[in-house]
Design a protein around this motif. Structure first.
Motif: not given
Length: 267
Positions: A111-114, A131-139, A162-165
């Motif tokens: 989900v989108f966050d910050d 491939v694994l990712s940690k829950l709560g991790g960010r992309a 969004v792209v601008e910032r």
């Protein structure tokens, strides 16, 4: 014997009235300038039955208006309560498991966050190398299939802000690091309905993603399948439609309309 017959008659009449009442509510929702006279003709009800059922619906707040009928406040309240009950955490896991069963690769929902994508669900595939990712991790939005899928489904004005910032950090040789390049990629993703992350953040990793929409047709999350690049390339023609179908099913479960655009397999 008589008691049973009376109960059946009463229940049948009640069910029939309920069905006609629901038909009327749906008809009013779909008919601008609705009147009882038109309702009677369109639904094949006698004037007296139409006035009687509309009167009951009006008394309960399901419809309002005298000469022109509109949906009442009870419908809005029930609709909002229904929307509150639609939660990605409630509908996502089952679909994620089915996606893994179909593709045999690990699948994610974020989900989108910050101004980033946050991993909230993961279902591991059966492959030894995965491939694994940690829950709560960010992309990062610009360098992940999940992020690009989400951005592509935003209205253009909001996407532009969004792209601008966000920083367009270059992680690998394939990362999109300029706004024009990224916008062109997002336009392509929007048109074809799915996103590709071709080792744009992690060398050797390839990801196929699609946006998940909610009741307002705006993105609420994104779903992806990821694995070693060579393996995903070999199975991409089957993974892409599986990801897009799963995203659509979750979106519909969250109140979105079924997708109308044809699926493109261009890469």
């Amino acid at each position: 014997m008589n008691d049973t017959s009376n109960r059946t008659s009463v229940d049948g009449g009640t069910v029939g009235t309920l069905a006609r009442g629901l038909d009327i509510v749906e008809w009013v929702a779909a008919t601008p300038g609705a009147t009882v006279q038109r309702l009677s003709a369109d639904l094949g009800l006698s004037r007296s039955a139409a006035y009687r059922i509309v009167g009951m619906l009006r008394d309960r707040g399901y419809v309002v208006g005298e000469t022109e009928l509109r949906l009442g406040p009870v419908i809005m309240r029930l609709g909002l309560q229904a929307l509150e009950g639609l939660d990605i955490h409630a509908v996502g896991p089952e679909h994620l498991r089915e996606l893994v069963d179909e593709t045999e690769e690990t699948a994610f929902i974020a989900v989108f966050d910050d101004d980033q994508m946050c991993y909230v669900m993961q279902e591991e595939g059966p492959q030894v190398v995965r491939v694994l990712s940690k829950l709560g991790g960010r992309a990062p939005l610009h360098a992940s299939g999940l992020g690009k899928a989400y951005l592509s489904a935003l209205p253009e004005a909001e996407r532009g802000l969004v792209v601008e910032r966000i920083p367009l950090t270059g992680y690998t040789a394939t990362t999109f690091t300029t706004a024009p390049e990224l916008h062109a990629e997002l336009d392509r993703i929007r048109d074809q309905g799915w996103a590709l992350d071709d080792a744009e953040r992690e060398p050797g990793v390839r990801c196929i993603a699609a946006p998940i929409r909610g009741a307002g047709e705006l993105p609420v999350a994104a779903i992806s399948v990821a694995g070693p690049r060579d393996r995903i390339v070999a199975a991409q023609s089957s993974i892409v439609p599986a990801v897009v179908r799963t995203a659509a099913r979750i979106s519909v479960a969250l109140g979105a309309s079924p997708p109308s655009h044809p699926l493109s397999h261009d890469t």
